[in-house]
Design a protein around this motif. Sequence first.
Motif, PDB file in Angstrom:
ATOM      1  N   LEU A   1       0.728  -1.006   0.119  1.00 32.02           N
ATOM      2  CA  LEU A   1      -0.088   0.013   0.028  1.00 32.02           C
ATOM      3  C   LEU A   1       1.139   1.122   0.070  1.00 32.02           C
ATOM      4  O   LEU A   1       2.077   1.229   0.475  1.00 32.02           O
ATOM      5  N   ASP A   2       0.414   2.404  -0.616  1.00 32.58           N
ATOM      6  CA  ASP A   2       1.298   3.849  -0.555  1.00 32.58           C
ATOM      7  C   ASP A   2       0.816   4.101   1.000  1.00 32.58           C
ATOM      8  O   ASP A   2      -0.008   3.663   1.580  1.00 32.58           O
ATOM      9  N   PRO A   3       1.652   5.363   1.366  1.00 31.10           N
ATOM     10  CA  PRO A   3       1.735   5.423   2.893  1.00 31.10           C
ATOM     11  C   PRO A   3       0.288   6.076   3.091  1.00 31.10           C
ATOM     12  O   PRO A   3       0.090   5.597   4.427  1.00 31.10           O
ATOM     13  N   PRO A   4      -0.529   6.806   2.449  1.00 28.71           N
ATOM     14  CA  PRO A   4      -1.775   7.062   3.215  1.00 28.71           C
ATOM     15  C   PRO A   4      -2.555   5.912   3.407  1.00 28.71           C
ATOM     16  O   PRO A   4      -3.489   5.947   4.348  1.00 28.71           O
ATOM     17  N   SER A   5      -2.591   4.990   2.319  1.00 28.71           N
ATOM     18  CA  SER A   5      -3.649   4.032   2.598  1.00 28.71           C
ATOM     19  C   SER A   5      -3.096   2.799   3.752  1.00 28.71           C
ATOM     20  O   SER A   5      -3.824   2.336   4.532  1.00 28.71           O
ATOM     21  N   HIS A   6      -1.706   3.005   3.892  1.00 19.82           N
ATOM     22  CA  HIS A   6      -1.391   2.104   4.994  1.00 19.82           C
ATOM     23  C   HIS A   6      -1.707   2.690   6.175  1.00 19.82           C
ATOM     24  O   HIS A   6      -2.094   1.954   7.083  1.00 19.82           O
ATOM     25  N   ASN A   7      -1.521   3.935   6.300  1.00 27.37           N
ATOM     26  CA  ASN A   7      -1.866   4.651   7.652  1.00 27.37           C
ATOM     27  C   ASN A   7      -3.602   4.483   8.035  1.00 27.37           C
ATOM     28  O   ASN A   7      -3.870   4.513   9.069  1.00 27.37           O
ATOM     29  N   LEU A   8      -4.160   4.580   6.876  1.00 30.17           N
ATOM     30  CA  LEU A   8      -5.514   4.739   6.997  1.00 30.17           C
ATOM     31  C   LEU A   8      -5.944   3.211   7.357  1.00 30.17           C
ATOM     32  O   LEU A   8      -6.973   2.996   8.718  1.00 30.17           O
ATOM     33  N   LEU A   9      -5.815   2.133   6.978  1.00 31.76           N
ATOM     34  CA  LEU A   9      -5.906   0.761   6.989  1.00 31.76           C
ATOM     35  C   LEU A   9      -5.479   0.697   8.628  1.00 31.76           C
ATOM     36  O   LEU A   9      -6.223  -0.189   9.414  1.00 31.76           O
ATOM     37  N   SER A  10      -4.242   0.756   8.946  1.00 34.32           N
ATOM     38  CA  SER A  10      -3.576   0.697  10.437  1.00 34.32           C
ATOM     39  C   SER A  10      -4.726   1.460  11.339  1.00 34.32           C
ATOM     40  O   SER A  10      -4.945   0.955  12.257  1.00 34.32           O
ATOM     41  N   GLU A  11      -5.116   2.629  11.012  1.00 34.68           N
ATOM     42  CA  GLU A  11      -6.134   3.263  12.262  1.00 34.68           C
ATOM     43  C   GLU A  11      -7.249   2.592  12.268  1.00 34.68           C
ATOM     44  O   GLU A  11      -7.880   2.430  13.114  1.00 34.68           O
TER      45      GLU A  11
END
Length: 489
Positions: A207-217
């Motif tokens: 995943l790109d960083p924004p999608s990574h962060n969103l999924l983690s959140e």
Amino acid sequence: MPRTPLISITSTSFRPTTSSPLSASIFFPDTTFALHPAQKWSILGSSKSTLLSILCGSHIAIPPTGRRYPGLRGTIQLVSFGTGSASTGMLAGANRGETYLSARYEARREEFDVSLREWLGGSIAGKNPFDEGGEVKGEEALGERKKKVEDVARDLMLREFLDQSVMTLSNGQSRRARIAQALLKRPEVLAVDEPFSMAPRGWVMGLDPPSHNLLSELLSRLPHAPQPTQVLLGLRPQDPVPAWSTHITYISNDRILAQGQKEFVIPTLRQSGKAILHEGDAQKPAPTLLDKVWSISAHQAFTSQKPTPSPSKSTSRPILVQMSNIQITYPPRPPLLQNFSWTIRAGERWGPLWSQRIGEDHIDIPPNLRSPANLRPTNNTLWPPNPPSRARQTGKVHSFFPKAYTLRRTALFLRAVVGKRDLIVLDEAFSGMDSVVRDRCLQALADGFDRTRQALVAVGHVGEEVPEVDMWVKLPEGGSDSCAVFGDA
């Protein structure tokens, strides 16, 4: 008084479920593990997927009573995005069957396509609402099922896509949809293997960083009332342990080497030489090109909708590719790109970055073709008019094999670069590779690149997997009003 664990494994070994289980070899010998309520575990190591499947009830326990679920009142759901997972291609049932990921851009919307609302609705635990009686009761049940779909879609930020064909969902959206599907089955434990990488049909895309962060959140919000859900994560070595994770298990060679509370396990592993990343580390790895690109705002760089051309190191070099105000659309979907201009010249090395894929190079290679002998050309689109001599071709191939002999990604990479084409396009070419093999491929690409006539376009979502580039272009999300952004590396 300690609470009863949801999952309890005590001094237990395991055998795979095969046609002859008694003759199969034992793995995870003398294993002990316990999942208690309110714990959020991250499981790392080469056998993480096997341990997750054991925790979910797969494989044969020795002794049979060594694996118990004393505090479990609900079910366990496993969602796997890792290499070798059962799910291939797009979401199962996306068009009453399976297909490969890039088909979401190639296929037209057909009458048998399934919307995300329909796809999720078919996943709700329980009977058909019309099976139990009259029409009024059935309509009420349908309304309740609709509300459940909308609630889970809201929790995972999918409500705006409910009436969209699941075939057209992006990588990150598809991933959240599969997690939503699992949650609709009301599990008490949700195991998610490699949530930040996806492996349809044998390739892995991060995943790109924004999608990574969103999924983690989104995962951090579990468990939540009124039906709490415990979370187990299977992570790759390059995935940082989430800040919200409370416990860690580290595995090597089908054995648990360390497990316990995160704040105690991470220092112990680092002292023994294990490179464990953590989201809250004060000492973070050096920023990569992707970190730079995803932190830059549109007004800090050129855009494709302005008259300013994309950056170029030399305007005297031959033009290999030129696009001027193009638009790419697959009706009735919104444009993927619009008013887009891009010039690629000989000697340039570009890094395109996007939260969706733009290529389809990751074809599925049958096992009988994954060998150096089968890197020969099959048509003129993959090979230059004057291919290199067999001796030079074989020498380069065997410098990577046999260690990476069966790695289909290595075969695809070598097939792309050994012919010395004027333009090399690498779409997530190194994602999922063993780090040693990946570094050798990157070095081979650097050593063999001819800046007098060749150009490179490399798509990537993980910083360590993007080769050295001079310039980059960040492409917008399909259907968004934003425009492409260009910059120098």
